[in-house]
Design a protein around this motif. Structure first.
Motif, mmCIF file in Angstrom:
data_model
loop_
_atom_site.group_PDB
_atom_site.id
_atom_site.type_symbol
_atom_site.label_atom_id
_atom_site.label_comp_id
_atom_site.label_asym_id
_atom_site.label_seq_id
_atom_site.Cartn_x
_atom_site.Cartn_y
_atom_site.Cartn_z
ATOM 1 N N UNK A 10 0.811 -1.219 0.000
ATOM 2 C CA UNK A 10 0.000 0.000 0.000
ATOM 3 C C UNK A 10 0.848 1.273 0.000
ATOM 4 N N UNK A 11 2.130 1.155 0.321
ATOM 5 C CA UNK A 11 3.014 2.314 0.372
ATOM 6 C C UNK A 11 3.221 2.879 -1.029
ATOM 7 N N UNK A 12 3.111 4.176 -1.145
ATOM 8 C CA UNK A 12 3.304 4.846 -2.429
ATOM 9 C C UNK A 12 4.799 4.993 -2.697
ATOM 10 N N UNK A 13 5.244 4.405 -3.764
ATOM 11 C CA UNK A 13 6.657 4.445 -4.110
ATOM 12 C C UNK A 13 7.016 5.797 -4.721
ATOM 13 N N UNK A 47 -0.160 9.117 -14.956
ATOM 14 C CA UNK A 47 -1.106 9.324 -13.864
ATOM 15 C C UNK A 47 -0.647 10.443 -12.937
ATOM 16 N N UNK A 48 0.625 10.481 -12.634
ATOM 17 C CA UNK A 48 1.176 11.545 -11.788
ATOM 18 C C UNK A 48 1.018 12.899 -12.473
ATOM 19 N N UNK A 74 -4.604 2.166 -16.785
ATOM 20 C CA UNK A 74 -4.401 3.532 -16.325
ATOM 21 C C UNK A 74 -5.106 3.767 -14.990
ATOM 22 N N UNK A 75 -6.386 3.411 -14.904
ATOM 23 C CA UNK A 75 -7.112 3.647 -13.647
ATOM 24 C C UNK A 75 -6.669 2.682 -12.547
ATOM 25 N N UNK A 76 -6.367 1.441 -12.881
ATOM 26 C CA UNK A 76 -5.926 0.503 -11.842
ATOM 27 C C UNK A 76 -4.556 0.906 -11.296
ATOM 28 N N UNK A 77 -3.680 1.430 -12.149
ATOM 29 C CA UNK A 77 -2.369 1.882 -11.698
ATOM 30 C C UNK A 77 -2.499 3.115 -10.806
ATOM 31 N N UNK A 78 -3.415 4.004 -11.151
ATOM 32 C CA UNK A 78 -3.641 5.192 -10.323
ATOM 33 C C UNK A 78 -4.085 4.775 -8.922
ATOM 34 N N UNK A 79 -5.012 3.839 -8.842
ATOM 35 C CA UNK A 79 -5.481 3.354 -7.534
ATOM 36 C C UNK A 79 -4.348 2.674 -6.772
ATOM 37 N N UNK A 80 -3.559 1.891 -7.472
ATOM 38 C CA UNK A 80 -2.439 1.165 -6.856
ATOM 39 C C UNK A 80 -1.457 2.120 -6.184
ATOM 40 N N UNK A 81 -1.219 3.275 -6.806
ATOM 41 C CA UNK A 81 -0.239 4.223 -6.281
ATOM 42 C C UNK A 81 -0.873 5.363 -5.485
ATOM 43 N N UNK A 82 -2.177 5.293 -5.241
ATOM 44 C CA UNK A 82 -2.846 6.320 -4.449
ATOM 45 C C UNK A 82 -2.961 7.657 -5.148
#
Length: 90
Positions: A10-13, A47-48, A74-82
């Motif tokens: 869950x940590x944002x890299x 996404x960033x 795109x949307x799943x990666x955005x959720x993954x990285x918060x």
């Protein structure tokens, strides 16, 4: 799965240097074509950038051109990285 692995997942890299440079260029030039190899972080980078654009301006839309098979990434990666942004403007 143990608690440590869940917390780690869950940590944002932090973004890598080439990703930061890409976001800076996109914001400066108001457009950019990303063409990197598989797993280099293109989706995370875009996404960033979208999140930063929408923080600065509530107007306009962002255009992402990608194969149809990758649009859900795109949307799943955005959720993954918060990363949060208004999907209706993309």
């Amino acid at each position: 799965m143990n608690k440590y692995l869940i917390k780690l997942a869950k940590k944002r890299e932090a973004m890598q240097e080439h990703q930061d440079r890409s976001v800076e260029k996109l914001l400066k030039n108001k457009g950019l074509i990303l063409a990197h190899g598989t797993g280099s972080g293109k989706t995370r980078t875009i996404n960033e950038a979208i999140q930063q654009i929408q923080r600065g301006s509530k107007e306009g839309k962002q255009l992402i051109i990608t194969p149809a098979s990758l649009t859900s990434n795109i949307s799943s990666d955005a959720k993954k990285h918060g990363i949060k942004y208004d999907d209706s403007k993309v």
